[in-house]
Design a protein around this motif. Sequence first.
Motif, PDB file in Angstrom:
ATOM      1  N   SER A 183       0.831  -1.197   0.000  1.00  0.00           N
ATOM      2  CA  SER A 183       0.000   0.000   0.000  1.00  0.00           C
ATOM      3  C   SER A 183       0.875   1.261   0.000  1.00  0.00           C
ATOM      4  O   SER A 183       0.585   2.238  -0.698  1.00  0.00           O
ATOM      5  CB  SER A 183      -0.902  -0.045   1.234  1.00  0.00           C
ATOM      6  OG  SER A 183      -1.696   1.086   1.284  1.00  0.00           O
ATOM      7  N   VAL A 184       1.954   1.211   0.785  1.00  0.00           N
ATOM      8  CA  VAL A 184       2.891   2.340   0.856  1.00  0.00           C
ATOM      9  C   VAL A 184       3.606   2.516  -0.484  1.00  0.00           C
ATOM     10  O   VAL A 184       3.721   3.629  -1.011  1.00  0.00           O
ATOM     11  CB  VAL A 184       3.906   2.100   1.996  1.00  0.00           C
ATOM     12  CG1 VAL A 184       5.066   3.085   1.930  1.00  0.00           C
ATOM     13  CG2 VAL A 184       3.204   2.193   3.345  1.00  0.00           C
ATOM     14  N   ARG A 221      11.049   3.947   5.115  1.00  0.00           N
ATOM     15  CA  ARG A 221      10.677   4.609   6.365  1.00  0.00           C
ATOM     16  C   ARG A 221       9.436   4.012   7.018  1.00  0.00           C
ATOM     17  O   ARG A 221       9.123   4.339   8.152  1.00  0.00           O
ATOM     18  CB  ARG A 221      10.400   6.091   6.101  1.00  0.00           C
ATOM     19  CG  ARG A 221      11.664   6.860   5.920  1.00  0.00           C
ATOM     20  CD  ARG A 221      11.395   8.336   5.795  1.00  0.00           C
ATOM     21  NE  ARG A 221      12.667   9.013   5.564  1.00  0.00           N
ATOM     22  CZ  ARG A 221      12.809  10.320   5.485  1.00  0.00           C
ATOM     23  NH1 ARG A 221      11.761  11.092   5.630  1.00  0.00           N
ATOM     24  NH2 ARG A 221      13.989  10.841   5.276  1.00  0.00           N
ATOM     25  N   HIS A 222       8.741   3.177   6.275  1.00  0.00           N
ATOM     26  CA  HIS A 222       7.464   2.676   6.802  1.00  0.00           C
ATOM     27  C   HIS A 222       7.658   1.537   7.799  1.00  0.00           C
ATOM     28  O   HIS A 222       8.477   0.648   7.598  1.00  0.00           O
ATOM     29  CB  HIS A 222       6.598   2.186   5.640  1.00  0.00           C
ATOM     30  CG  HIS A 222       5.281   1.635   6.068  1.00  0.00           C
ATOM     31  ND1 HIS A 222       4.325   2.401   6.682  1.00  0.00           N
ATOM     32  CD2 HIS A 222       4.766   0.383   5.979  1.00  0.00           C
ATOM     33  CE1 HIS A 222       3.278   1.646   6.954  1.00  0.00           C
ATOM     34  NE2 HIS A 222       3.520   0.420   6.533  1.00  0.00           N
ATOM     35  N   HIS A 250      -0.134  -8.123   9.290  1.00  0.00           N
ATOM     36  CA  HIS A 250      -1.469  -8.677   8.986  1.00  0.00           C
ATOM     37  C   HIS A 250      -2.517  -7.581   9.076  1.00  0.00           C
ATOM     38  O   HIS A 250      -3.267  -7.514  10.045  1.00  0.00           O
ATOM     39  CB  HIS A 250      -1.783  -9.837   9.949  1.00  0.00           C
ATOM     40  CG  HIS A 250      -0.758 -10.931   9.890  1.00  0.00           C
ATOM     41  ND1 HIS A 250      -0.684 -11.814   8.835  1.00  0.00           N
ATOM     42  CD2 HIS A 250       0.260 -11.249  10.720  1.00  0.00           C
ATOM     43  CE1 HIS A 250       0.327 -12.641   9.028  1.00  0.00           C
ATOM     44  NE2 HIS A 250       0.923 -12.319  10.158  1.00  0.00           N
ATOM     45  N   PRO A 251      -2.557  -6.734   8.059  1.00  0.00           N
ATOM     46  CA  PRO A 251      -3.390  -5.535   8.154  1.00  0.00           C
ATOM     47  C   PRO A 251      -4.879  -5.772   7.933  1.00  0.00           C
ATOM     48  O   PRO A 251      -5.277  -6.660   7.193  1.00  0.00           O
ATOM     49  CB  PRO A 251      -2.826  -4.659   7.031  1.00  0.00           C
ATOM     50  CG  PRO A 251      -2.306  -5.622   6.022  1.00  0.00           C
ATOM     51  CD  PRO A 251      -1.828  -6.821   6.783  1.00  0.00           C
ATOM     52  N   ASN A 261      -4.696   3.653   6.277  1.00  0.00           N
ATOM     53  CA  ASN A 261      -3.808   4.557   7.027  1.00  0.00           C
ATOM     54  C   ASN A 261      -2.406   4.570   6.430  1.00  0.00           C
ATOM     55  O   ASN A 261      -1.770   5.621   6.344  1.00  0.00           O
ATOM     56  CB  ASN A 261      -3.744   4.153   8.499  1.00  0.00           C
ATOM     57  CG  ASN A 261      -5.037   4.488   9.214  1.00  0.00           C
ATOM     58  OD1 ASN A 261      -5.800   5.345   8.747  1.00  0.00           O
ATOM     59  ND2 ASN A 261      -5.304   3.814  10.313  1.00  0.00           N
ATOM     60  N   ALA A 262      -1.930   3.393   6.026  1.00  0.00           N
ATOM     61  CA  ALA A 262      -0.593   3.311   5.416  1.00  0.00           C
ATOM     62  C   ALA A 262      -0.571   4.118   4.116  1.00  0.00           C
ATOM     63  O   ALA A 262       0.397   4.827   3.822  1.00  0.00           O
ATOM     64  CB  ALA A 262      -0.233   1.851   5.138  1.00  0.00           C
ATOM     65  N   ASP A 263      -1.662   4.030   3.366  1.00  0.00           N
ATOM     66  CA  ASP A 263      -1.786   4.771   2.108  1.00  0.00           C
ATOM     67  C   ASP A 263      -1.715   6.284   2.381  1.00  0.00           C
ATOM     68  O   ASP A 263      -0.946   7.006   1.749  1.00  0.00           O
ATOM     69  CB  ASP A 263      -3.119   4.380   1.446  1.00  0.00           C
ATOM     70  CG  ASP A 263      -3.412   5.168   0.169  1.00  0.00           C
ATOM     71  OD1 ASP A 263      -3.280   4.583  -0.914  1.00  0.00           O
ATOM     72  OD2 ASP A 263      -3.765   6.360   0.261  1.00  0.00           O
TER      73      ASP A 263
END
Length: 386
Positions: free
Chosen positions: A325-326, A358-359, A364-365, A372-374
């Motif tokens: 997603s990031v 950096r993420h 297990h999202p 939120n990661a997006d």
Amino acid sequence: MKQKDFKKVVILGSTGSIGISTLKVIARYSEQFKIVGLTAYNNIDILLRQVKNFQPRYVAVPRAGQAKLKAGLNGFLVKILDVNCDLPELVSRREVDIVVIGMRGSEALIPFLSAVRAGKTVAPANKEALVVAGDLLMKEAQKHGAKIIPVDSEQSAIFQCLEGRPHKEIKRVYLTASGGALRKVPQRKFAELTVKEVLNHPRWRMGKKITVDSALLMNKGFEVIEAKRLFQLDVNQIEVVLHPEAIIHSMVGFKDGSVLAQLGVTDMRLPIQYALTYPRRLPTGLKDLNFFELKSLTFERPDIKKFPALSLCLEVAKADGTLPSVLNAADEVAVEAFLDLQISFSRIYPLVEKVVRRHKNCRHPQLNDIRNADLWAREETKRLLN
Ligand code: MG
């Protein structure tokens, strides 16, 4: 065919290249398909022509475009929806059989999820949704009896080669790549490349974002993640093979050493039509392959030093969690900045890589973690841009 035997289709993103090709297929088989809904973000003029030709019951555009649409409709009866919030309801409507997802970006995720939860047949050309939340989409599809028939040419090829074979017989998948616009351009020239040069894809005519991603081989990296999700593969089972002629759209190698390939002309109407008429194969009106004109098909190993985006994607595919997603969000922002002439081509990859590094990955999202990661990645990329 009786009225009720029509397959009823919604196209998300009808004015983009996938949408336009889908409508060409449907025009050819107008006795089998009926358009129920069309959606677009801009290009109201193209949309108006489509509405008049295909007479959908629903049309979704942003609020800002609704006045222009209404004026152009000239009393033509169609229900106007808001593309920013009404897509989940549109794709879930009882009368809808097939949802073609031609819109780009991760915004496709929510309507995609709604369509699988409503048990529809979904034909995604969009890969972002599968990249960021493919596991969730596949699980929900299974739970609700939805079929996902990929339109992306490589995934369609794999889908076709796998047809009817048990999963345990797969040894590996060969994901072919034409190599994009920069296969023959030396890396030292990347900093000076213009948008026009990068958009000059040798084989496929596609949207701008995906063409830039292709030039970076980022698109192929996304397709590795997409294939992993769609066919439940281990990343090590997926091999990227450069194949500049783009005649073989991908291959599947089986345990016994046999390799099946899907070949065809480079025209998206072929995988689109297959997804719409599956499991039937009907004439497309496209040119047949002429092997005597082709003469040879060639293969190369991708140059990872020149195109590090591919190895970053493989790394992200293995780590999974919220990283895809990031990766996707950072890439969307960085490619847009390049297309807006804010940064040079050679800055896209370093920017994306920095944000990915950096993420803090969530292994297990849930859907919320993915969103939120997006959001975090978009903000972080914009911060680094300034
Ligand atoms: Mg593709």
